[in-house]
Design a protein around this motif. Sequence first.
Motif, PDB file in Angstrom:
ATOM      1  N   GLN B  37       0.833  -1.198   0.000  1.00 53.86           N
ATOM      2  CA  GLN B  37       0.000   0.000   0.000  1.00 53.86           C
ATOM      3  C   GLN B  37       0.867   1.246   0.000  1.00 53.86           C
ATOM      4  OE1 GLN B  37      -2.580   0.666   3.415  1.00 53.86           O
ATOM      5  NE2 GLN B  37      -4.062   1.749   2.157  1.00 53.86           N
ATOM      6  N   GLY B  40      -1.841   6.958   0.681  1.00 52.12           N
ATOM      7  CA  GLY B  40      -3.011   7.544   0.044  1.00 52.12           C
ATOM      8  C   GLY B  40      -3.681   6.672  -0.994  1.00 52.12           C
ATOM      9  N   GLU B  41      -3.203   5.441  -1.133  1.00 48.11           N
ATOM     10  CA  GLU B  41      -3.793   4.549  -2.124  1.00 48.11           C
ATOM     11  C   GLU B  41      -4.321   3.283  -1.459  1.00 48.11           C
ATOM     12  OE1 GLU B  41      -0.526   5.876  -5.551  1.00 48.11           O
ATOM     13  OE2 GLU B  41      -1.047   3.769  -5.275  1.00 48.11           O
ATOM     14  N   ALA B  42      -5.138   2.548  -2.196  1.00 49.18           N
ATOM     15  CA  ALA B  42      -5.647   1.276  -1.688  1.00 49.18           C
ATOM     16  C   ALA B  42      -4.567   0.201  -1.808  1.00 49.18           C
ATOM     17  CB  ALA B  42      -6.889   0.870  -2.462  1.00 49.18           C
ATOM     18  N   PRO B  43      -4.683  -0.859  -1.041  1.00 46.87           N
ATOM     19  CA  PRO B  43      -3.707  -1.955  -1.125  1.00 46.87           C
ATOM     20  C   PRO B  43      -3.742  -2.647  -2.479  1.00 46.87           C
ATOM     21  CG  PRO B  43      -5.020  -2.107   0.882  1.00 46.87           C
ATOM     22  CD  PRO B  43      -5.679  -1.096   0.010  1.00 46.87           C
ATOM     23  N   LEU B  87       1.495  -4.998   3.931  1.00 50.03           N
ATOM     24  CA  LEU B  87       0.448  -5.468   4.842  1.00 50.03           C
ATOM     25  C   LEU B  87       0.350  -6.986   4.783  1.00 50.03           C
ATOM     26  CD1 LEU B  87      -2.357  -2.917   3.894  1.00 50.03           C
ATOM     27  CD2 LEU B  87      -0.753  -2.748   5.781  1.00 50.03           C
ATOM     28  N   GLY B 102       0.737  -3.442   9.371  1.00 51.95           N
ATOM     29  CA  GLY B 102       1.532  -2.977   8.235  1.00 51.95           C
ATOM     30  C   GLY B 102       2.946  -2.613   8.632  1.00 51.95           C
TER      31      GLY B 102
END
Lengths: 117, 109
Positions: B37, B40-43, B87, B102
């Motif tokens: 990840q 500011g972004e999704a995994p 993660l 994480g």
Amino acid sequence: GAVVSQHPSWVICKSGTSVKIECRSLDFQATTMFWYRQFPKQSLMLMATSNEGSKATYEQGVEKDKFLINHASLTLSTLTVTSAHPEDSSFYICSARDLTVGDTEAFFGQGTRLTVV
Amino acid sequence: GQNIDQPTEMTATEGAIVQINCTYQTSGFNGLFWYQQHAGEAPTFLSYNVLDGLEEKGRFSSFLSRSKGYSYLLLKELQMKDSASALCAVLDSNYQLIWGAGTKLIIKP
């Protein structure tokens, strides 16, 4: 991998208003949708799990009347944050799986950055 | 209770190798995932292990030992773009994903 589209990517709203976040599975049937919230520098916190056509199951401490989840179809789930307050400002992420075919991998939407002012 | 442990932060040098460990205690086990990840972004999915052993995929490898409740993610030939959080997540007996906090990976030139 499968594609999950989440919209909007970011939203700013006034305190007391409601915000709806959409999560769509574009090329598979999402029998199960998961909604997460992530505060800065923290891991994903599961808010609720929803199965198509049934009520969502909320995690302990998550107010179901405040975070309304609708999973009316196999390709769309929505999360509505009602009467939003500044403490609801967070990064909201949906993920989807098709458990009917035994999918174990969760596919994530792009996330929605919510800022309540 | 269910628990996933991984280091909070690790620092490595560009071009080097880094190993990120994850230990878990869950009610049942149906596989372990590693996701990356960026801020500011999704995994994004990196790997999935359900059997013991090493899975290699390009610069990334993931190892699992079910008897020890242990996994690691190995990243080789580190690049600056690898600066992100790794993660670790375990699929429990109810097929629910249990997430670690994480590991923030910092790559230095």
